[in-house]
Design a protein around this motif. Structure first.
Motif, PDB file in Angstrom:
ATOM      1  N   LYS A  99     -16.033  20.919 -46.074  1.00  0.00           N
ATOM      2  CA  LYS A  99     -14.335  21.339 -46.626  1.00  0.00           C
ATOM      3  C   LYS A  99     -14.239  22.286 -44.908  1.00  0.00           C
ATOM      4  O   LYS A  99     -13.388  21.498 -44.216  1.00  0.00           O
ATOM      5  CB  LYS A  99     -13.946  22.211 -47.560  1.00  0.00           C
ATOM      6  N   ILE A 100     -15.033  22.851 -44.918  1.00  0.00           N
ATOM      7  CA  ILE A 100     -15.320  23.899 -43.532  1.00  0.00           C
ATOM      8  C   ILE A 100     -16.397  24.020 -43.081  1.00  0.00           C
ATOM      9  O   ILE A 100     -17.412  24.090 -43.657  1.00  0.00           O
ATOM     10  CB  ILE A 100     -14.819  25.404 -44.486  1.00  0.00           C
ATOM     11  N   VAL A 101     -16.436  24.116 -41.652  1.00  0.00           N
ATOM     12  CA  VAL A 101     -17.103  23.734 -40.811  1.00  0.00           C
ATOM     13  C   VAL A 101     -17.956  24.525 -39.781  1.00  0.00           C
ATOM     14  O   VAL A 101     -16.516  24.342 -38.756  1.00  0.00           O
ATOM     15  CB  VAL A 101     -17.465  22.228 -40.022  1.00  0.00           C
TER      16      VAL A 101
ATOM     17  N   SER B 258     -14.146  24.726 -38.319  1.00  0.00           N
ATOM     18  CA  SER B 258     -13.085  23.279 -39.342  1.00  0.00           C
ATOM     19  C   SER B 258     -12.392  23.015 -39.820  1.00  0.00           C
ATOM     20  O   SER B 258     -13.619  23.165 -40.903  1.00  0.00           O
ATOM     21  CB  SER B 258     -13.908  22.464 -38.379  1.00  0.00           C
ATOM     22  N   ILE B 259     -11.453  23.068 -40.401  1.00  0.00           N
ATOM     23  CA  ILE B 259     -10.639  22.701 -41.333  1.00  0.00           C
ATOM     24  C   ILE B 259     -10.822  21.435 -41.892  1.00  0.00           C
ATOM     25  O   ILE B 259      -9.943  20.840 -40.714  1.00  0.00           O
ATOM     26  CB  ILE B 259     -10.058  23.677 -42.394  1.00  0.00           C
ATOM     27  N   ASP B 260     -11.081  20.691 -42.999  1.00  0.00           N
ATOM     28  CA  ASP B 260     -10.549  19.145 -43.103  1.00  0.00           C
ATOM     29  C   ASP B 260     -11.228  18.266 -41.567  1.00  0.00           C
ATOM     30  O   ASP B 260      -9.923  17.517 -40.998  1.00  0.00           O
ATOM     31  CB  ASP B 260      -9.394  18.996 -43.277  1.00  0.00           C
ATOM     32  N   GLY B 261     -12.028  18.682 -40.820  1.00  0.00           N
ATOM     33  CA  GLY B 261     -12.165  18.405 -39.534  1.00  0.00           C
ATOM     34  C   GLY B 261     -11.480  18.745 -38.519  1.00  0.00           C
ATOM     35  O   GLY B 261     -11.002  17.791 -37.511  1.00  0.00           O
ATOM     36  N   ARG B 262     -10.267  19.813 -38.208  1.00  0.00           N
ATOM     37  CA  ARG B 262      -9.479  20.545 -37.035  1.00  0.00           C
ATOM     38  C   ARG B 262      -9.624  21.438 -36.859  1.00  0.00           C
ATOM     39  O   ARG B 262     -10.055  22.382 -37.986  1.00  0.00           O
ATOM     40  CB  ARG B 262      -7.896  20.216 -37.922  1.00  0.00           C
TER      41      ARG B 262
END
Lengths: 322, 425
Positions: B4-6, B86-90
């Motif tokens: 979810k969060i990177v 990044s949250i959901d890739g953003r």
């Protein structure tokens, strides 16, 4: 011509700065901008005239009753009674009209104090630099003896009620700015952080969090401005401002103790009534039993009565149908 | 589970000149040296980890370890100095003002240690605050706020003011406020630390219950190990701004990365941290209670796995009772049903019961003690062996994997999948 030689032990016998001349020169220069100052007069004039007309338009008996109702609505029955009795007494001793003129002057001054002071206070709370710059200005405004700026004000604005209001604003606006600034800065950091965390914009933060939480302190500032404005009444009357201050001043000038005391009593009565009202405005609804503004006092009574009438009408209607 | 969060190479440096300090940090200078040279404080240093969707991710550390700074970078209450989140890739570090407000209103909400409720408005309006900021209409946000209050059990207090509530209730309001917008991510900054221990564990249970109802990704900051072990699916341990270890409570407990992590666990009383659910095994023979199922099939099943006892489970994994070989034989002789073979007076334990409360029950029970939750569902069993093993598994002695492995094969039990399927045939 005898020239003194410079003696370091008595430096001021030979050295001197013509500061007073400079001030005169500077002032003459500022006075060149007279149209600007005349423009400043105008809004104050409008508001003052409006309020004065309003207060003097109604016959005294009705006006006193109205003020008592306002006191009842804002504070309670006891102050309403006190207001009615003391204003009635002021009228009996022959100072009713002057009281209304003074009330109009003070209300006008406080109105402009709020218009100027609250935004400046907000700005000061938002910017440390602005606050640092503003503080010495406020100190100067509060501590400079009113007599010092009475003369320049007369030169720039002339004499009469409007310059009197301006002098009063200068004297009374500082605590409102300070307390608005303080009130906003005192809003707990964690609450601000929470508001930000939920996505508050700058405007939302100000109007939904900071100002509501600072209301009490800001109202204390309004109260202070009001009291200072009242204390300026006598001094302002020196530039031919009417009202109770004029009575006091004339009494002093003629050594007419009676006249001075009548003016004094009028000022004290106004001070007490206005102080109680603004203090009550500062305390929140919850501290006064949780009843909403419209549910209390005369408004609440009228609402209650009309609601009762509608209810009884409805009941009557049902009975008729039954 | 999805990531979810990177978080990648995240830095936060406080002070007059973060860029300079950043260069020094990257050259490998330590925190104190950088402060001495540049006057900058390193808050978070080169943090990289991922938080998976739907997990409770606990960030733990002593005060000053950077955990509060870390969590505030997730919604940018604190701006990161370098790195990405990044949250959901953003990548949210690149969001502009409007995008950030949108993120805070819809995606991430936060619960604060100090509750941070607005004192001048009612509870229901506090809960609706985020929705109000987002511009929702009065009726709609009130409705949703009441629903959120319902979730935390405070619907009755909607018209109260915050200062009329106790600390625990105020934090429920804080939780409801965070839940009102139904965000996928919750940040909880020491959310329960200001509460007294009893209320704290109550709130932890509440959080777990909410999580069971609807999976959210929760990042929970705590300095309390017991709390972290109780609610955390995974734990990240921070020391001086550095994330020193990320793993499940078990992994960290068994294999601490360094002395700092080890010292965290040293004072831990395992018997109070671990619960029955943590050590419950499902490797016992379970028998599905069906009308056509007789004692004969059950006996054969126990025989196949060489077991003395079997655990009878009804519809919806409801625990029905325990049968033994002797009770089943009796029932077969009487030609009775499986129900008649149930051993009387079986003690059960709740899944959340800590180990130290289990000892008496487990010691006196002739068979492994079934773990049954408050809904009556079977969650496994605690045997004497598994209990002793868990208690013996103190962190000081479990330095290496080899040791752990050496201890584990004590139970020669049939492995998963459990023989339920066999019983049904």
């Amino acid at each position: 011509m005898q020239t003194l030689s410079f003696n370091p032990l008595y430096p001021f016998e030979t050295l001197e700065i013509p500061f007073d001349d400079w001030v005169e020169v500077a002032f003459d220069w500022i006075a060149g901008a007279r149209p600007v100052f005349q423009a400043i007069r105008r809004p104050i004039d409008w508001v003052l005239e409006g309020i004065t007309d309003l207060l003097l338009f109604l016959p005294p008996g009705l006006m006193i009753a109205l003020l008592a109702l306002v006191a009842w609505q804002i504070v309670g029955g006891r102050l309403a009674l006190g207001t009615a009795l003391s204003l009635f007494f002021v009228g009996l001793i022959g100072a009713y009209e002057q009281s209304m003129v003074t009330l109009a002057l003070v209300l006008t001054a406080v109105f402009f104090c709020a218009v100027i002071g609250v935004p400046l206070g907000i700005l000061a709370a938002r910017s440390d630099r602005f606050e640092t710059g503003l503080r010495p200005v406020l100190d100067t405004m509060q501590t400079t003896p009113a007599f010092v700026y009475l003369v320049p004000i007369v030169v720039l604005f002339g004499i009469g009620n409007v310059p009197g209001v301006i002098v009063t604003i200068i004297f009374a606006v500082a605590p409102l700015i300070r307390l608005t600034n303080l009130g906003i800065r005192q809003v707990p950091k964690d609450v601000i952080e929470a508001a930000n965390a939920f996505g508050a914009s700058g405007r939302q933060l100000l109007f939904k969090v900071q100002l509501p939480l600072a209301t009490k302190t800001i109202m204390a500032g309004v109260n202070q401005s009001l009291m200072l404005a009242l204390s300026m009444v006598v001094i302002a009357s020196m530039i031919s401002v009417g009202g109770l201050g004029q009575m006091v001043l004339r009494g002093i000038g003629r050594l007419d103790m009676g006249l001075a005391v009548i003016g004094g009593i009028g000022i004290v009565v106004l001070a007490i009534v206005l102080d109680r009202m603004t203090q009550a405005l500062a305390s929140s609804e919850r501290e006064r039993g949780g009843r909403r503004f419209v549910e209390r006092g005369p408004i609440g009574l009228v609402r209650g009565l009309s609601a009762g009438r509608t209810a009884s009408a409805a009941a009557a209607a049902t009975q008729r149908r039954g | 589970m999805n990531d979810k969060i990177v978080v990648e190479n995240l830095y936060k440096i406080f002070g007059p000149d973060p860029r300079d300090a950043l260069a020094l940090v990257r050259r490998g200078l330590d925190k104190d040296e950088i402060f001495a040279r540049t006057g900058n404080t390193v808050g978070v240093c080169d943090a990289s980890f991922t938080v998976r969707e739907g997990e409770i991710f606990v960030i733990m550390g002593l005060s000053g370890s950077g955990k509060s700074t870390m969590v505030r970078m997730f919604n940018r209450l604190i701006e990161p100095t370098a790195g990405s989140i990044s949250i959901d890739g953003r990548d949210i570090t690149k969001l502009d003002e409007a995008g950030l407000r949108d993120l805070r209103r819809k995606t991430i909400s936060m619960v604060f240690q100090s509750f941070a409720l607005l004192p001048h408005i009612k509870v229901v309006d506090n809960v609706a605050f985020g929705l109000e900021l987002a511009g929702m209409s009065r009726e709609e946000r009130r409705e949703r706020a009441l629903a959120a209050l319902e979730q935390v059990g405070l619907a009755a207090n909607a018209e109260s003011y915050p200062d009329e509530l106790s600390g625990g209730m105020q934090q429920r309001v804080g939780l409801a406020r965070a839940l009102a917008a139904d965000p996928p991510i919750l940040l909880m900054d020491e959310a329960f630390s200001a509460l007294d221990p009893l209320i704290r564990s109550e709130m932890q249970d509440e959080l777990i219950r909410l999580q069971d109802e609807k999976k959210r990704t929760i990042i929970f900051i705590s300095h309390d190990l017991d709390e972290a072990m109780r609610i955390g699916d995974r734990i990240a341990i921070m020391q001086g701004g550095i994330v020193v270890q990320v793993g499940t409570p078990d992994e960290i407990l068994k294999n601490p990365a360094n002395e700092y992590v080890r010292s965290f666990f040293r004072g831990v009383d395992i018997s109070k941290v671990l619960t029955a659910a943590d050590i419950a095994t499902k490797t016992q023979v379970t028998i599905i209670d069906k009308p056509e199922q007789g004692p004969r099939a059950a006996l054969r099943l126990l025989g196949d796995f060489d077991r003395e006892y079997g655990f009878v489970i009804g519809r919806g994994r409801r625990f029905a009772g325990v049968v033994s070989v002797s009770s089943l034989e009796q029932a077969r002789r009487d030609n009775a049903s499986l129900d008649a073979a149930l051993v009387p007076e079986v003690a059960t334990v709740l899944p959340e019961a800590p180990l130290h409360e289990l000892m008496g029950v487990v010691a006196t029970s002739p068979h492994p003690v079934p773990v049954v939750d408050d809904q009556g569902r079977y969650r496994g069993v605690v045997s004497r062996t598994s209990l002793l093993q868990a208690l013996d598994n103190l962190p000081a002695e479990t330095g290496t994997d080899a040791e752990t492995q050496a201890q584990s094969p004590a139970e020669a039990v049939p492995q998963q999948p459990s023989p339920v399927a066999a019983a049904g045939e």
